[in-house]
Design a protein around this motif. Sequence first.
Motif, PDB file in Angstrom:
ATOM      1  N   LEU A 415       0.827  -1.203   0.000  1.00 56.06           N
ATOM      2  CA  LEU A 415       0.000   0.000   0.000  1.00 56.06           C
ATOM      3  C   LEU A 415       0.865   1.258   0.000  1.00 56.06           C
ATOM      4  O   LEU A 415       0.550   2.245  -0.678  1.00 56.06           O
ATOM      5  N   ALA A 416       1.961   1.232   0.762  1.00 60.33           N
ATOM      6  CA  ALA A 416       2.847   2.397   0.823  1.00 60.33           C
ATOM      7  C   ALA A 416       3.536   2.645  -0.514  1.00 60.33           C
ATOM      8  O   ALA A 416       3.631   3.786  -0.976  1.00 60.33           O
ATOM      9  N   VAL A 417       4.014   1.583  -1.162  1.00 58.93           N
ATOM     10  CA  VAL A 417       4.652   1.740  -2.470  1.00 58.93           C
ATOM     11  C   VAL A 417       3.612   2.113  -3.527  1.00 58.93           C
ATOM     12  O   VAL A 417       3.898   2.858  -4.463  1.00 58.93           O
ATOM     13  N   ALA A 418       2.384   1.590  -3.370  1.00 64.53           N
ATOM     14  CA  ALA A 418       1.313   1.950  -4.304  1.00 64.53           C
ATOM     15  C   ALA A 418       1.050   3.454  -4.259  1.00 64.53           C
ATOM     16  O   ALA A 418       0.828   4.090  -5.315  1.00 64.53           O
ATOM     17  N   TRP A 419       1.072   4.037  -3.068  1.00 66.88           N
ATOM     18  CA  TRP A 419       0.913   5.489  -2.980  1.00 66.88           C
ATOM     19  C   TRP A 419       2.047   6.202  -3.706  1.00 66.88           C
ATOM     20  O   TRP A 419       1.819   7.179  -4.420  1.00 66.88           O
ATOM     21  N   LEU A 420       3.261   5.717  -3.530  1.00 68.70           N
ATOM     22  CA  LEU A 420       4.420   6.331  -4.189  1.00 68.70           C
ATOM     23  C   LEU A 420       4.227   6.349  -5.706  1.00 68.70           C
ATOM     24  O   LEU A 420       4.438   7.376  -6.359  1.00 68.70           O
ATOM     25  N   ILE A 421       3.825   5.204  -6.255  1.00 64.91           N
ATOM     26  CA  ILE A 421       3.610   5.119  -7.708  1.00 64.91           C
ATOM     27  C   ILE A 421       2.465   6.033  -8.129  1.00 64.91           C
ATOM     28  O   ILE A 421       2.562   6.757  -9.136  1.00 64.91           O
ATOM     29  N   PHE A 422       1.380   6.008  -7.364  1.00 65.57           N
ATOM     30  CA  PHE A 422       0.217   6.846  -7.686  1.00 65.57           C
ATOM     31  C   PHE A 422       0.596   8.328  -7.666  1.00 65.57           C
ATOM     32  O   PHE A 422       0.246   9.087  -8.573  1.00 65.57           O
ATOM     33  N   ALA A 423       1.313   8.742  -6.626  1.00 65.11           N
ATOM     34  CA  ALA A 423       1.685  10.155  -6.498  1.00 65.11           C
ATOM     35  C   ALA A 423       2.632  10.586  -7.609  1.00 65.11           C
ATOM     36  O   ALA A 423       2.501  11.680  -8.168  1.00 65.11           O
ATOM     37  N   CYS A 424       3.582   9.725  -7.935  1.00 67.77           N
ATOM     38  CA  CYS A 424       4.557  10.070  -8.987  1.00 67.77           C
ATOM     39  C   CYS A 424       3.892  10.182 -10.351  1.00 67.77           C
ATOM     40  O   CYS A 424       4.404  10.884 -11.229  1.00 67.77           O
ATOM     41  N   ASN A 425       2.765   9.515 -10.534  1.00 68.02           N
ATOM     42  CA  ASN A 425       2.074   9.574 -11.822  1.00 68.02           C
ATOM     43  C   ASN A 425       0.915  10.555 -11.816  1.00 68.02           C
ATOM     44  O   ASN A 425       0.116  10.573 -12.757  1.00 68.02           O
ATOM     45  N   ASN A 426       0.812  11.354 -10.767  1.00 70.82           N
ATOM     46  CA  ASN A 426      -0.212  12.400 -10.722  1.00 70.82           C
ATOM     47  C   ASN A 426       0.390  13.735 -10.306  1.00 70.82           C
ATOM     48  O   ASN A 426      -0.263  14.541  -9.643  1.00 70.82           O
ATOM     49  N   GLU A 427       1.661  13.919 -10.688  1.00 78.06           N
ATOM     50  CA  GLU A 427       2.368  15.182 -10.449  1.00 78.06           C
ATOM     51  C   GLU A 427       2.444  15.554  -8.976  1.00 78.06           C
ATOM     52  O   GLU A 427       2.474  16.721  -8.624  1.00 78.06           O
ATOM     53  N   ASN A 428       2.472  14.536  -8.099  1.00 78.45           N
ATOM     54  CA  ASN A 428       2.593  14.798  -6.666  1.00 78.45           C
ATOM     55  C   ASN A 428       3.853  14.174  -6.074  1.00 78.45           C
ATOM     56  O   ASN A 428       3.967  14.012  -4.863  1.00 78.45           O
ATOM     57  N   GLY A 429       4.797  13.823  -6.963  1.00 80.81           N
ATOM     58  CA  GLY A 429       5.994  13.146  -6.491  1.00 80.81           C
ATOM     59  C   GLY A 429       7.186  14.045  -6.267  1.00 80.81           C
ATOM     60  O   GLY A 429       8.115  13.681  -5.542  1.00 80.81           O
ATOM     61  N   GLY A 430       7.208  15.211  -6.905  1.00 78.50           N
ATOM     62  CA  GLY A 430       8.308  16.151  -6.719  1.00 78.50           C
ATOM     63  C   GLY A 430       9.654  15.561  -7.070  1.00 78.50           C
ATOM     64  O   GLY A 430       9.819  14.894  -8.101  1.00 78.50           O
ATOM     65  N   TRP A 431      10.637  15.775  -6.201  1.00 77.14           N
ATOM     66  CA  TRP A 431      11.997  15.319  -6.461  1.00 77.14           C
ATOM     67  C   TRP A 431      12.116  13.798  -6.459  1.00 77.14           C
ATOM     68  O   TRP A 431      13.017  13.229  -7.094  1.00 77.14           O
ATOM     69  N   ILE A 432      11.191  13.106  -5.783  1.00 74.65           N
ATOM     70  CA  ILE A 432      11.215  11.640  -5.804  1.00 74.65           C
ATOM     71  C   ILE A 432      10.920  11.123  -7.207  1.00 74.65           C
ATOM     72  O   ILE A 432      11.564  10.186  -7.696  1.00 74.65           O
ATOM     73  N   THR A 433       9.945  11.754  -7.881  1.00 74.97           N
ATOM     74  CA  THR A 433       9.648  11.379  -9.261  1.00 74.97           C
ATOM     75  C   THR A 433      10.850  11.615 -10.161  1.00 74.97           C
ATOM     76  O   THR A 433      11.177  10.771 -11.014  1.00 74.97           O
ATOM     77  N   LYS A 434      11.525  12.744  -9.974  1.00 80.46           N
ATOM     78  CA  LYS A 434      12.691  13.060 -10.805  1.00 80.46           C
ATOM     79  C   LYS A 434      13.798  12.029 -10.630  1.00 80.46           C
ATOM     80  O   LYS A 434      14.436  11.609 -11.598  1.00 80.46           O
TER      81      LYS A 434
END
Length: 523
Positions: A415-434
């Motif tokens: 569930l925690a990693v699912a949030w990470l993936i979801f956030a990174c694919n909805n412009e809510n990941g910031g520097w983690i997405t980069k």
Amino acid sequence: MALIQFGICVPSTCSIADVQKAFGYILSKEKNANGEAQIESCYTNDAAPLSSGDLAFIGCVAIIVGLVFLSSVIESKFGIKEDAGFAYSCLMAFSLPTNWRKLFFISNHPGALKSLDGIRVLSTLWVVAGHKIIFTLQEPWANKNFQVESLQKLANMPFINNMPSVDTFFLMSGMLRSYNLLKEFQGNRFRFFTDVARRYLRLTPVYALVIAFYATLLTRLGSGPRWEKFVTEPGEACAVNWKNNLLYINSYVHNNKHCMIQTWYLASDMQLFLVSPLVVYALWKKPVAGKWILFLMAAIPICYTAWYTYSYEVLPTYLLNNSDEKLISYQRDVHITTHHRMAPYVVGLALGYILYSKNRNFHLSLLRALFGWLMSLSTLYFVVFGAINIVQYDHEYNPVESAFYSSLHRISWALAVAWLIFACNNENGGWITKILSLNIFQPLSKISYCIYLSHYVILMVGTARIKTPLFADDYALIHSLAGDFIISIAVATVLYLSVEAPLFEITRLIFATSKNVNQKKEA
């Protein structure tokens, strides 16, 4: 790891009785020693003649090398001809220059799911590091107390408690399966047997080649006092049980004598791949019913694992501070069985449905995004670092504590990693997405499957060949792990360029040709 074990090289004229007598004499001279020496295995390091299986494997490798060389020469001299026929295209699939370009091609497709390459690569390296620790703890250290001291350091928990890495792969596999199935259902393109055939041909050829290496030439790579335990026995298991692996049933059938022990995941993932269309179809046609099915598929293994752990006093996870018997029992009955491990895959199915139905444009307020990240990062921390008391040697087993952790830590991690993936694919990941979307992760992601298949051999041989005691410290372990990373990446690159990429292209050509034939028939 529960026993005091010695390995020794002696002249071949010595018998088992001689060695046992010598060790018995040593024990009798120790003031605080009690017991007797038992010989686990004994062998002479004689070079056996090549068997028919050895010759067949060598011939197979020679054919692959010949195809790579011939296709590479043709491309360098004449280039690649378009629409030159199926046979020519299959030959050119082995071209080294072409596959090298594919490996380092950086895709910036706007519809790609961000962060997955980074997560896949980091999780793969985490798997390698976890297996490295398991092998390292069985090496002949001169300072065995270092093992106990290491367990007491909080900073070491990602290496000691690394099993959630596999749950990340279950999550991503379920997510991609759900996402792709929904696109197929929407476009009326779903073909179950075609999907299964594609996946089987995608995974199996390079897998089969590595299994063949285990069963033939692996034992010839070296020698050592514990060579038979770490290398010969796994090789013999592959010679006997290879069919179970290629049928992807090795997580249940003969799971006490493993061929390529790490590939239990491939079996479980394939089994879930086969049943997932029923669940995703229910989500697509009847969303309410589909969501209830997802809930039950996640709740049942959680409840069953809690009950099983409590009733049979099973370990809550793979704890290095326990006896071999308990570790083997946990691995055989819980760790590698699909019904205990399926919850993260179900979370992945739900995530794929969310990403598809929301079209990846789901807006979150800043407050909700911050809350989501706080919960996600806290959960990731507590799953890994919160088990520090459980892993200590002096920890007293508690069935309630074990049942709670064993049943909830996997789905919590997912569930925690699912949030990470979801956030990174909805412009809510910031520097983690980069960071997770860095270009360097794309080629490493392409060879991650080959790293997964080949790294265990490197670790096995590295441990089995040791002939003298070692002195362990943090620097030595990091230095050794870095070397294993580099060797694993190098071997995986060779496998990808010469086997995985060519046969993946041939599979694509087969199904493209079949599709064209069907279209002509319909016309």
